[in-house]
Design a protein around this motif. Structure first.
Motif, PDB file in Angstrom:
ATOM      1  N   LYS A 120       0.824  -1.209   0.000  1.00  0.00           N
ATOM      2  CA  LYS A 120       0.000   0.000   0.000  1.00  0.00           C
ATOM      3  C   LYS A 120       0.859   1.260   0.000  1.00  0.00           C
ATOM      4  O   LYS A 120       0.541   2.259  -0.653  1.00  0.00           O
ATOM      5  CB  LYS A 120      -0.924   0.009   1.227  1.00  0.00           C
ATOM      6  N   ASP A 153       2.489   1.625  -3.363  1.00  0.00           N
ATOM      7  CA  ASP A 153       1.493   2.080  -4.336  1.00  0.00           C
ATOM      8  C   ASP A 153       1.230   3.580  -4.211  1.00  0.00           C
ATOM      9  O   ASP A 153       0.921   4.245  -5.205  1.00  0.00           O
ATOM     10  CB  ASP A 153       0.177   1.307  -4.142  1.00  0.00           C
ATOM     11  N   TYR A 177      -5.126   7.847   5.921  1.00  0.00           N
ATOM     12  CA  TYR A 177      -4.240   7.664   4.772  1.00  0.00           C
ATOM     13  C   TYR A 177      -4.730   8.518   3.614  1.00  0.00           C
ATOM     14  O   TYR A 177      -5.920   8.492   3.256  1.00  0.00           O
ATOM     15  CB  TYR A 177      -4.257   6.214   4.299  1.00  0.00           C
ATOM     16  N   SER A 182      -9.316   5.948   5.331  1.00  0.00           N
ATOM     17  CA  SER A 182      -8.708   6.307   4.041  1.00  0.00           C
ATOM     18  C   SER A 182      -9.469   7.451   3.398  1.00  0.00           C
ATOM     19  O   SER A 182     -10.706   7.505   3.453  1.00  0.00           O
ATOM     20  CB  SER A 182      -8.712   5.105   3.094  1.00  0.00           C
ATOM     21  N   GLY A 193      -4.902   6.639  -3.291  1.00  0.00           N
ATOM     22  CA  GLY A 193      -4.325   5.936  -4.432  1.00  0.00           C
ATOM     23  C   GLY A 193      -4.242   6.797  -5.669  1.00  0.00           C
ATOM     24  O   GLY A 193      -3.440   6.530  -6.568  1.00  0.00           O
TER      25      GLY A 193
END
Length: 498
Positions: free
Chosen positions: A152, A155, A328, A428, A433
């Motif tokens: 993670k 990424d 995150y 999150s 991402g």
């Protein structure tokens, strides 16, 4: 407030170890806060590089180098030359000059091998071709490094599906704290555990101001940081540009003009009131470095971070209270990265060095704490150390993972386990991402950044009236291309999450 309150913060923004150990921020600024004064390059008397052993140039961030800096680096080089056949020439840009210095190095093509970077700069630097694509190399040449960092986190560094940097695996999820000098907490009977919002701070800060006098500033600030974490509620899409973002909990993932949001306006108005009341120092828009021993500050941090601040600030006791996160975002993961120059002759060697820093506790401690038995001494092997000076300039958060770093005596011995627990418990961002690709937006981004740079110091320190300034700033940002960036960002987000 993202440094609720967002970096980077790169701690995120700190005093040395603080800056060093606390994340800060994030965010994007360096999450670190309370940074020491000044900065210089490595002293010129560093030993001549060996003809047989590559000496890598590593640009990083920190404070003023002490007299024993070269001696400490020589000890590291003796160790790494034997372990992996590589030495390092560490060059330090100060907290105040780092943005300018790093941009100059990239723009002029000044040679380097490794560079500390973070969200807000990283994507631009990758778009400029400054960094090497290490996607395959890190897995073939530094397998232990690749395995040491969760997928993670790797990424979170991707741009266009490729790795251009090694992330520092630490408090990779952002947690934000209020930090109080305990003597003022006791003196003014402040109920710190019930202070959750910026508005909750109003009365305590006014009480301190009233009691300590005209020339005392309960909330000291610097131009680059303002109030650490101020924009934390908004995911900046790794752009490092506060005026554009997505509310971190917005399920619709709508890109917004952040400065025009009601919650941001309300907090900016409160900062301005504090500035007018003398709660914030009048030189905040021009002050580049924090003084030691602040009565109150905000920081991206983790349990035990206050121990480092206490040492560096000569404060008997800091009280630290969590008020935001952990969360995150792609930017929190990108809050501390080390990239390898696209032009480096020693890409494999640079990866090997970063692998060793991330897997070898002895080298990790030397980088973070300085000269053994001068700046620190081992208390329990390489697991617990005691700092014996406050002059070591390098920011530990910028170098490598926390999870092979010694705990400083006085901090919880399970400190890093607690950090892992924060990472595991983190929520999150709804756009986690996603990283904005600015390849076709560089003109608009550069022009908009110039507008923001012109006004941000006055705005984020409370010096200017937001009700007058935000319409002016927004109009100029639109002329500079902000709407084009927002439209492209929304299209990219929609495509990424479809």
């Amino acid at each position: 407030m993202k440094k609720s309150w967002k970096l980077i913060s790169m701690l995120c923004t700190l005093t040395l170890l603080v800056a060093a150990l606390a994340a800060c921020s994030g965010s994007n600024s360096p999450s670190a806060t309370n940074a020491p004064n000044a900065s210089t390059d490595t002293p010129k008397d560093t030993a001549e590089p060996s003809k047989d052993i590559p000496t890598l140039i590593w640009w990083t961030i920190g404070g003023q180098v002490p007299n024993n800096f070269s001696k400490a680096i020589d000890a590291m080089n003796a160790y790494t030359a034997e372990k992996i056949g590589v030495k390092i020439d560490i060059k330090v840009a100060s907290w105040g000059e780092w943005d300018t210095k790093i941009n100059t190095i990239v723009n002029t093509g000044e040679p380097f091998d490794i560079m500390f970077t973070n969200s807000g700069k990283y994507s631009k630097q990758v778009a400029m071709g400054a960094f090497a694509d290490i996607t395959d190399l890190v897995q073939s040449e530094a397998a232990d490094l690749y395995k040491a960092i969760p997928e993670k986190v790797w990424d979170g560094t991707k741009i266009g599906g490729k790795y251009y940097s090694v992330p520092t695996y630490k408090d990779s999820a952002l947690t934000q704290y209020w930090v109080y000098d305990d003597k003022y907490v006791q003196k003014y009977n402040i109920d710190i555990n019930n202070i959750k919002t910026l508005q909750d701070l109003d009365q305590p800060l006014r009480s301190i101001k009233s009691g300590e006098g005209k020339s005392f500033y309960p909330l000291p600030m610097t131009q680059g940081e303002g109030l650490n974490g101020f924009f934390n509620h908004y995911d900046d899409l790794t752009l490092g540009f506060a005026p554009i973002g997505v509310k971190a909990d917005d399920g619709s993932r709508t890109v917004v003009s952040v400065l025009e949001q009601p919650d941001i306006m309300a907090d900016l108005k409160l900062l301005h009131q504090w500035y007018q009341a003398g709660i914030i120092n009048p030189d905040a828009p021009t002050k580049t470095e924090n003084d030691k021993g602040r009565p109150f500050f905000a920081a991206q941090a983790f349990p035990g971070a206050e121990v480092g601040w206490q040492i560096n600030d000569a404060v008997q006791k800091y009280d630290m209270v969590q008020h935001f996160g952990p969360i995150y975002t792609t930017s929190t993961i990108q809050g501390s990265l080390n990239a390898i120059s696209a032009n480096s002759k020693y890409k494999k060697e640079a990866l090997k060095y970063l692998e060793l820093v991330n897997t070898d506790p002895k080298l990790r401690n030397m980088l973070a704490f300085g000269e053994l038995d001068v700046d620190y001494k081992n208390v329990d092997g390489e697991k617990v150390i005691e700092r014996t000076s406050d002059t070591w300039p390098l920011a530990a958060y910028s170098q490598a993972t926390f999870f092979n770093l010694a705990v400083t005596k006085g901090a919880p011995e399970d400190q890093w386990e607690q950090v892992k627990m924060l990472n595991d418990a983190a929520t999150s961002s709804t756009v986690l991402g996603f990283a904005l690709d600015i390849s076709d937006l560089q003109t608009e981004v550069a022009n908009s950044q110039s507008v923001w740079d012109k006004y941000k110091y006055e705005l984020i320190t409370g010096a200017s009236d937001p009700e007058k300034m935000i319409p002016k700033i927004t109009a100029e940002l639109k002329s500079a291309g902000m709407d084009t960036i927002m439209k492209a960002a929304q299209e990219q987000i929609n495509n990424y999450f479809k």
